[in-house]
Design a protein around this motif. Structure first.
Motif, PDB file in Angstrom:
ATOM      1  N   GLY A   2       0.929  -1.297   0.098  1.00  0.00           N
ATOM      2  CA  GLY A   2      -0.022  -0.031  -0.036  1.00  0.00           C
ATOM      3  C   GLY A   2       0.806   1.245   0.108  1.00  0.00           C
ATOM      4  N   LEU A   3       0.490   2.386  -0.729  1.00  0.00           N
ATOM      5  CA  LEU A   3       1.120   3.360  -0.858  1.00  0.00           C
ATOM      6  C   LEU A   3       0.534   4.727   0.026  1.00  0.00           C
ATOM      7  CD1 LEU A   3       1.794   3.634  -4.717  1.00  0.00           C
ATOM      8  CD2 LEU A   3       3.349   2.948  -2.927  1.00  0.00           C
ATOM      9  N   GLN A   4       1.331   5.288   0.654  1.00  0.00           N
ATOM     10  CA  GLN A   4       0.766   6.392   1.305  1.00  0.00           C
ATOM     11  C   GLN A   4       0.584   7.588   0.553  1.00  0.00           C
ATOM     12  OE1 GLN A   4      -0.750   6.184   4.354  1.00  0.00           O
ATOM     13  NE2 GLN A   4      -0.241   3.999   4.264  1.00  0.00           N
ATOM     14  N   SER A   5      -0.188   8.448   0.507  1.00  0.00           N
ATOM     15  CA  SER A   5      -0.437   9.758  -0.107  1.00  0.00           C
ATOM     16  C   SER A   5      -1.296  10.908   0.747  1.00  0.00           C
ATOM     17  CB  SER A   5      -0.967   9.445  -1.661  1.00  0.00           C
ATOM     18  OG  SER A   5      -2.382   9.490  -1.289  1.00  0.00           O
ATOM     19  N   PRO A   8      -6.052  10.255   0.777  1.00  0.00           N
ATOM     20  CA  PRO A   8      -6.282   9.124   1.594  1.00  0.00           C
ATOM     21  C   PRO A   8      -7.207   8.434   0.486  1.00  0.00           C
ATOM     22  CG  PRO A   8      -6.534  10.645   3.285  1.00  0.00           C
ATOM     23  CD  PRO A   8      -6.113  11.316   1.986  1.00  0.00           C
ATOM     24  N   GLY A   9      -7.063   7.290  -0.045  1.00  0.00           N
ATOM     25  CA  GLY A   9      -8.046   6.204  -0.897  1.00  0.00           C
ATOM     26  C   GLY A   9      -7.929   6.826  -2.204  1.00  0.00           C
ATOM     27  N   GLY A  10      -7.388   8.063  -2.528  1.00  0.00           N
ATOM     28  CA  GLY A  10      -7.333   8.802  -3.903  1.00  0.00           C
ATOM     29  C   GLY A  10      -6.932   7.868  -4.995  1.00  0.00           C
ATOM     30  N   ASN A  11      -5.665   7.495  -5.040  1.00  0.00           N
ATOM     31  CA  ASN A  11      -4.935   6.186  -5.941  1.00  0.00           C
ATOM     32  C   ASN A  11      -5.816   5.106  -5.807  1.00  0.00           C
ATOM     33  OD1 ASN A  11      -3.092   8.054  -6.782  1.00  0.00           O
ATOM     34  ND2 ASN A  11      -1.460   7.075  -5.258  1.00  0.00           N
ATOM     35  N   GLY A  12      -6.203   4.419  -4.687  1.00  0.00           N
ATOM     36  CA  GLY A  12      -6.910   3.443  -4.574  1.00  0.00           C
ATOM     37  C   GLY A  12      -8.421   3.377  -5.113  1.00  0.00           C
ATOM     38  N   LEU A  13      -9.019   4.500  -4.670  1.00  0.00           N
ATOM     39  CA  LEU A  13     -10.422   4.945  -5.378  1.00  0.00           C
ATOM     40  C   LEU A  13     -10.168   4.724  -6.851  1.00  0.00           C
ATOM     41  CD1 LEU A  13     -13.370   5.643  -5.352  1.00  0.00           C
ATOM     42  CD2 LEU A  13     -12.544   8.139  -4.948  1.00  0.00           C
ATOM     43  N   ARG A  14      -9.329   5.476  -7.413  1.00  0.00           N
ATOM     44  CA  ARG A  14      -9.292   5.618  -8.569  1.00  0.00           C
ATOM     45  C   ARG A  14      -9.229   4.443  -9.702  1.00  0.00           C
ATOM     46  NH1 ARG A  14      -7.294  10.520  -7.300  1.00  0.00           N
ATOM     47  NH2 ARG A  14      -5.054   9.912  -7.205  1.00  0.00           N
ATOM     48  N   ALA A  15      -8.161   3.599  -8.957  1.00  0.00           N
ATOM     49  CA  ALA A  15      -7.710   2.004  -9.374  1.00  0.00           C
ATOM     50  C   ALA A  15      -9.016   1.233  -9.331  1.00  0.00           C
ATOM     51  CB  ALA A  15      -6.692   1.234  -8.577  1.00  0.00           C
ATOM     52  N   ALA A  16      -9.514   1.214  -8.330  1.00  0.00           N
ATOM     53  CA  ALA A  16     -11.067   0.437  -8.214  1.00  0.00           C
ATOM     54  C   ALA A  16     -12.121   0.874  -9.076  1.00  0.00           C
ATOM     55  CB  ALA A  16     -11.314   0.322  -6.769  1.00  0.00           C
ATOM     56  N   ALA A  17     -12.052   2.148  -9.219  1.00  0.00           N
ATOM     57  CA  ALA A  17     -13.390   2.857 -10.204  1.00  0.00           C
ATOM     58  C   ALA A  17     -12.978   2.300 -11.545  1.00  0.00           C
ATOM     59  CB  ALA A  17     -13.256   4.078  -9.999  1.00  0.00           C
ATOM     60  N   LEU A  31     -14.665   2.547   0.903  1.00  0.00           N
ATOM     61  CA  LEU A  31     -13.223   3.137   1.364  1.00  0.00           C
ATOM     62  C   LEU A  31     -13.382   3.896   2.495  1.00  0.00           C
ATOM     63  CD1 LEU A  31     -11.961   4.320  -2.203  1.00  0.00           C
ATOM     64  CD2 LEU A  31     -10.696   2.759  -0.666  1.00  0.00           C
ATOM     65  N   ALA A  32     -14.561   4.515   2.593  1.00  0.00           N
ATOM     66  CA  ALA A  32     -14.642   5.651   3.875  1.00  0.00           C
ATOM     67  C   ALA A  32     -14.839   4.768   5.365  1.00  0.00           C
ATOM     68  CB  ALA A  32     -15.739   6.595   3.624  1.00  0.00           C
ATOM     69  N   ARG A  33     -15.230   3.491   5.098  1.00  0.00           N
ATOM     70  CA  ARG A  33     -15.724   2.999   6.431  1.00  0.00           C
ATOM     71  C   ARG A  33     -14.647   1.545   6.512  1.00  0.00           C
ATOM     72  NH1 ARG A  33     -20.590   1.302   3.299  1.00  0.00           N
ATOM     73  NH2 ARG A  33     -20.506  -0.872   3.307  1.00  0.00           N
ATOM     74  N   ASP A  34     -14.087   1.168   5.581  1.00  0.00           N
ATOM     75  CA  ASP A  34     -13.540   0.022   5.608  1.00  0.00           C
ATOM     76  C   ASP A  34     -12.003  -0.090   5.448  1.00  0.00           C
ATOM     77  OD1 ASP A  34     -12.665  -2.907   5.356  1.00  0.00           O
ATOM     78  OD2 ASP A  34     -14.492  -3.367   4.770  1.00  0.00           O
ATOM     79  N   GLU A  35     -11.280  -0.003   6.458  1.00  0.00           N
ATOM     80  CA  GLU A  35      -9.669  -0.078   6.390  1.00  0.00           C
ATOM     81  C   GLU A  35      -9.110  -1.119   5.331  1.00  0.00           C
ATOM     82  OE1 GLU A  35      -5.977   0.338   9.139  1.00  0.00           O
ATOM     83  OE2 GLU A  35      -7.508   0.872   9.898  1.00  0.00           O
ATOM     84  N   ASN A  36      -9.558  -2.276   5.621  1.00  0.00           N
ATOM     85  CA  ASN A  36      -9.047  -3.405   4.825  1.00  0.00           C
ATOM     86  C   ASN A  36      -9.483  -3.213   3.631  1.00  0.00           C
ATOM     87  OD1 ASN A  36      -7.973  -4.851   7.150  1.00  0.00           O
ATOM     88  ND2 ASN A  36     -10.158  -5.741   7.623  1.00  0.00           N
ATOM     89  N   PHE A  37     -10.453  -2.911   3.103  1.00  0.00           N
ATOM     90  CA  PHE A  37     -10.974  -2.402   1.651  1.00  0.00           C
ATOM     91  C   PHE A  37     -10.092  -1.355   1.323  1.00  0.00           C
ATOM     92  CE2 PHE A  37     -13.459  -0.393  -1.616  1.00  0.00           C
ATOM     93  CZ  PHE A  37     -13.626  -1.471  -2.444  1.00  0.00           C
ATOM     94  N   ARG A  38      -9.822  -0.394   1.950  1.00  0.00           N
ATOM     95  CA  ARG A  38      -8.978   0.493   1.333  1.00  0.00           C
ATOM     96  C   ARG A  38      -7.499   0.081   1.109  1.00  0.00           C
ATOM     97  NH1 ARG A  38     -11.042   4.014   4.820  1.00  0.00           N
ATOM     98  NH2 ARG A  38      -9.487   3.433   6.561  1.00  0.00           N
ATOM     99  N   GLY A  39      -7.067  -0.856   1.973  1.00  0.00           N
ATOM    100  CA  GLY A  39      -5.691  -1.458   1.702  1.00  0.00           C
ATOM    101  C   GLY A  39      -5.623  -2.212   0.586  1.00  0.00           C
ATOM    102  N   LEU A  40      -6.880  -2.962   0.129  1.00  0.00           N
ATOM    103  CA  LEU A  40      -6.980  -3.610  -1.179  1.00  0.00           C
ATOM    104  C   LEU A  40      -6.843  -2.679  -2.181  1.00  0.00           C
ATOM    105  CD1 LEU A  40      -9.836  -6.414  -0.554  1.00  0.00           C
ATOM    106  CD2 LEU A  40      -7.398  -6.887  -0.764  1.00  0.00           C
ATOM    107  N   CYS A  41      -7.521  -1.811  -2.220  1.00  0.00           N
ATOM    108  CA  CYS A  41      -7.754  -0.626  -3.227  1.00  0.00           C
ATOM    109  C   CYS A  41      -6.261  -0.119  -3.570  1.00  0.00           C
ATOM    110  CB  CYS A  41      -8.668   0.239  -3.284  1.00  0.00           C
ATOM    111  SG  CYS A  41     -10.220  -0.343  -3.172  1.00  0.00           S
ATOM    112  N   ASP A  42      -5.570   0.274  -2.452  1.00  0.00           N
ATOM    113  CA  ASP A  42      -4.342   0.875  -2.357  1.00  0.00           C
ATOM    114  C   ASP A  42      -3.244   0.044  -3.005  1.00  0.00           C
ATOM    115  OD1 ASP A  42      -5.155   3.409  -1.343  1.00  0.00           O
ATOM    116  OD2 ASP A  42      -4.391   2.699   0.606  1.00  0.00           O
ATOM    117  N   ASP A  43      -3.401  -1.388  -2.522  1.00  0.00           N
ATOM    118  CA  ASP A  43      -2.381  -2.504  -3.300  1.00  0.00           C
ATOM    119  C   ASP A  43      -2.800  -2.393  -4.691  1.00  0.00           C
ATOM    120  OD1 ASP A  43      -1.440  -2.988  -0.848  1.00  0.00           O
ATOM    121  OD2 ASP A  43      -2.630  -4.741  -0.438  1.00  0.00           O
TER     122      ASP A  43
END
Length: 98
Positions: A2-5, A8-17, A31-43
């Motif tokens: 996972g990358l930090q920026s 938060p959730g920006g890169n992951g949100l764009r990738a998943a979308a 993404l807003a409520r689930d840290e594990n999901f956020r991690g998947l999207c960031d990955d």
């Protein structure tokens, strides 16, 4: 992975979308409520960036790295799809039977 920026959730949100364009609002909400999901999207975002960077590798490394990252992206996309499906499951409360 996972990358930090600053977004938060920006890169992951764009990738998943990009993978699930019809589910943009669901992705944002999860993404807003689930840290594990956020991690998947960031990955997923990081794996996509690594795949793009693999194009700069020498040919003898490029093909193997490309396959590795494509497989990782496929697996992450499947996990994200499963998480989105689970998030849409609402338990039905049943009336007690007397």
């Amino acid at each position: 992975m996972g990358l930090q920026s600053d977004d938060p959730g920006g890169n992951g949100l764009r990738a998943a979308a990009r993978r699930f364009p019809a589910l943009g609002s669901e992705i944002g909400a999860l993404l807003a409520r689930d840290e594990n999901f956020r991690g998947l999207c960031d990955d997923l975002a990081a794996a996509e960036e690594a795949l793009a960077a693999a194009e700069q590798l020498p040919e003898y490394l490029r093909t193997a790295r490309r396959r590795e990252y494509e497989e990782l992206i496929k697996d992450l996309a499947e996990e994200i799809a499963e998480a989105l499906e689970r998030a849409n499951i609402f338990p039905i409360s049943r009336s007690p039977k007397y």
